[in-house]
Design an enzyme around this catalytic site. Structure first.
Site, PDB file in Angstrom:
ATOM      1  N   ASP A  22       0.825  -1.210   0.000  1.00  0.00           N
ATOM      2  CA  ASP A  22       0.000   0.000   0.000  1.00  0.00           C
ATOM      3  C   ASP A  22       0.865   1.268   0.000  1.00  0.00           C
ATOM      4  O   ASP A  22       1.967   1.281   0.547  1.00  0.00           O
ATOM      5  CB  ASP A  22      -0.904  -0.022   1.245  1.00  0.00           C
ATOM      6  CG  ASP A  22      -2.100   0.908   1.105  1.00  0.00           C
ATOM      7  OD1 ASP A  22      -2.302   1.474   0.013  1.00  0.00           O
ATOM      8  OD2 ASP A  22      -2.829   1.065   2.095  1.00  0.00           O
ATOM      9  N   HIS A  39       2.755   3.327  -9.007  1.00  0.00           N
ATOM     10  CA  HIS A  39       2.627   1.892  -9.269  1.00  0.00           C
ATOM     11  C   HIS A  39       3.874   1.362  -9.974  1.00  0.00           C
ATOM     12  O   HIS A  39       4.308   0.237  -9.733  1.00  0.00           O
ATOM     13  CB  HIS A  39       1.371   1.608 -10.090  1.00  0.00           C
ATOM     14  CG  HIS A  39       0.102   1.913  -9.350  1.00  0.00           C
ATOM     15  ND1 HIS A  39      -0.125   1.489  -8.063  1.00  0.00           N
ATOM     16  CD2 HIS A  39      -1.010   2.619  -9.697  1.00  0.00           C
ATOM     17  CE1 HIS A  39      -1.325   1.909  -7.654  1.00  0.00           C
ATOM     18  NE2 HIS A  39      -1.875   2.600  -8.635  1.00  0.00           N
ATOM     19  N   LEU A 133      11.546 -20.051  -4.022  1.00  0.00           N
ATOM     20  CA  LEU A 133      10.492 -19.203  -3.459  1.00  0.00           C
ATOM     21  C   LEU A 133       9.221 -19.389  -4.274  1.00  0.00           C
ATOM     22  O   LEU A 133       9.259 -19.313  -5.502  1.00  0.00           O
ATOM     23  CB  LEU A 133      10.933 -17.725  -3.535  1.00  0.00           C
ATOM     24  CG  LEU A 133       9.892 -16.697  -3.112  1.00  0.00           C
ATOM     25  CD1 LEU A 133       9.727 -16.679  -1.588  1.00  0.00           C
ATOM     26  CD2 LEU A 133      10.270 -15.290  -3.577  1.00  0.00           C
TER      27      LEU A 133
HETATM   28  C1  FPP Z   1      -1.865   0.042  -3.454  1.00  0.00           C
HETATM   29  O1  FPP Z   1      -1.426   1.369  -3.458  1.00  0.00           O
HETATM   30  C2  FPP Z   1      -1.308  -0.664  -4.611  1.00  0.00           C
HETATM   31  C3  FPP Z   1      -2.025  -1.269  -5.601  1.00  0.00           C
HETATM   32  C4  FPP Z   1      -3.492  -1.284  -5.686  1.00  0.00           C
HETATM   33  C5  FPP Z   1      -1.356  -1.929  -6.719  1.00  0.00           C
HETATM   34  C6  FPP Z   1      -0.165  -2.745  -6.349  1.00  0.00           C
HETATM   35  C7  FPP Z   1       0.550  -3.102  -7.555  1.00  0.00           C
HETATM   36  C8  FPP Z   1       1.882  -3.024  -7.735  1.00  0.00           C
HETATM   37  C9  FPP Z   1       2.861  -2.644  -6.712  1.00  0.00           C
HETATM   38  C10 FPP Z   1       2.370  -3.381  -9.066  1.00  0.00           C
HETATM   39  C11 FPP Z   1       3.264  -4.577  -9.071  1.00  0.00           C
HETATM   40  C12 FPP Z   1       2.593  -5.855  -9.062  1.00  0.00           C
HETATM   41  C13 FPP Z   1       2.825  -6.859  -9.949  1.00  0.00           C
HETATM   42  C14 FPP Z   1       2.278  -8.209  -9.735  1.00  0.00           C
HETATM   43  C15 FPP Z   1       3.617  -6.643 -11.157  1.00  0.00           C
HETATM   44  P1  FPP Z   1      -2.531   2.517  -3.550  1.00  0.00           P
HETATM   45  O2  FPP Z   1      -2.719   2.885  -4.982  1.00  0.00           O
HETATM   46  O3  FPP Z   1      -3.774   2.091  -2.850  1.00  0.00           O
HETATM   47  O4  FPP Z   1      -1.827   3.692  -2.784  1.00  0.00           O
HETATM   48  P2  FPP Z   1      -2.544   4.848  -1.967  1.00  0.00           P
HETATM   49  O5  FPP Z   1      -3.254   4.178  -0.806  1.00  0.00           O
HETATM   50  O6  FPP Z   1      -1.410   5.692  -1.508  1.00  0.00           O
HETATM   51  O7  FPP Z   1      -3.477   5.539  -2.898  1.00  0.00           O
END
Ligand code: FPP
Length: 241
Positions: A22, A39, A133
């Protein structure tokens, strides 16, 4: 344990770590960047964390990449994320394979776009004999949806209600065959489960670092493992002193 495991590791390294990655959006916003840049940075960090898990001798890593609820985000963010996943699965597969990572998926593959589903399935096939892993990618995943899916399968199989045990139900989850997570980490200071592994994390230890996911690196992972190493897991029991 891995050959090069650092001396600061506790004896009881968690066998299975699950992560809610997150804070990508806030990481980007705090730099005046679009959310997708967060992201992308989060994806770069994932590479570092996978490498560190291999180094530390962690056997299973489950990451929450995209939830069943995330479809409700703005359209450009959803399509941007799908583009990143598409790109990343292709680009990183050879490296994951080289590191001995076995790729798994948890969630619903059926309503993903074809290119993504095919890349995921090809990655699972290519890495199926790796054993350093296991990387479970929770993608189009929701904990409640998983429980519903499991119950549907149980009913379809005609299982006698009196035969239903925790072990049996566990075997109907997407995580079949994977031990429950010992440690769940949610970065960015938020302290919620958000529909992640709700069945499997019943007795997990939780850690909530303040750091946004793109900055949660090897040292912070090591600190989380050390924190875990100092905890006493009781599973609802009283331990003898
Ligand atoms: C949460 O941060 C994150 C996500 C919803 C996406 C997670 C995805 C990645 C890290 C990409 C990599 C993954 C793979 C499998 C290639 P948020 O957008 O909710 O952050 P915020 O709470 O600050 O808005």
């Amino acid at each position: 344990m891995a050959d090069k495991a650092p001396a600061e590791l506790p004896e009881n390294v968690p066998q299975h770590i699950a992560i809610i990655m997150d804070g990508n959006g806030r990481w980007a916003q705090s730099r005046g960047l679009p959310r997708l840049a967060g992201h992308r940075a989060g994806t770069e960090n994932l590479r570092r964390i996978i490498k560190a898990c291999v180094e530390f001798g962690v056997k299973y890593l489950t990451i929450y990449a995209f939830s069943t609820e995330n479809w409700g985000r703005p359209e450009d963010e959803v399509s941007g994320l799908m583009g990143i996943f598409d790109e990343v699965f292709e680009r990183e597969l050879a490296e994951l394979d080289k590191q001995g990572v076995q790729l798994h998926h948890i969630g619903r593959l059926e309503n993903l776009r074809d290119s993504l589903r095919e890349k995921m399935l090809a990655g699972i096939e290519k890495t199926k004999n790796n054993d350093r892993l296991v990387l479970n990618v929770a993608f189009n995943y929701g904990g409640r949806d998983e429980v519903i899916h499991a119950v549907q399968q149980l009913v379809k199989d005609g299982v006698d209600p009196d035969e239903i045990t925790e072990e049996l139900l566990s075997g109907y989850m997407y995580t079949k065959g994977v031990p429950d997570p010992d440690l769940v980490i949610r970065t960015s200071g938020e302290q919620r489960i958000s529909n992640f592994l709700i069945w499997q994390s019943a007795y997990s230890e939780w850690i909530f670092p303040e750091t946004f996911w793109p900055d949660f690196g090897r040292e912070e992972l090591l600190a989380a493992i050390q924190d875990y190493g100092r905890r006493e897991r009781r599973y609802g029991l009283v331990l003898e002193s």
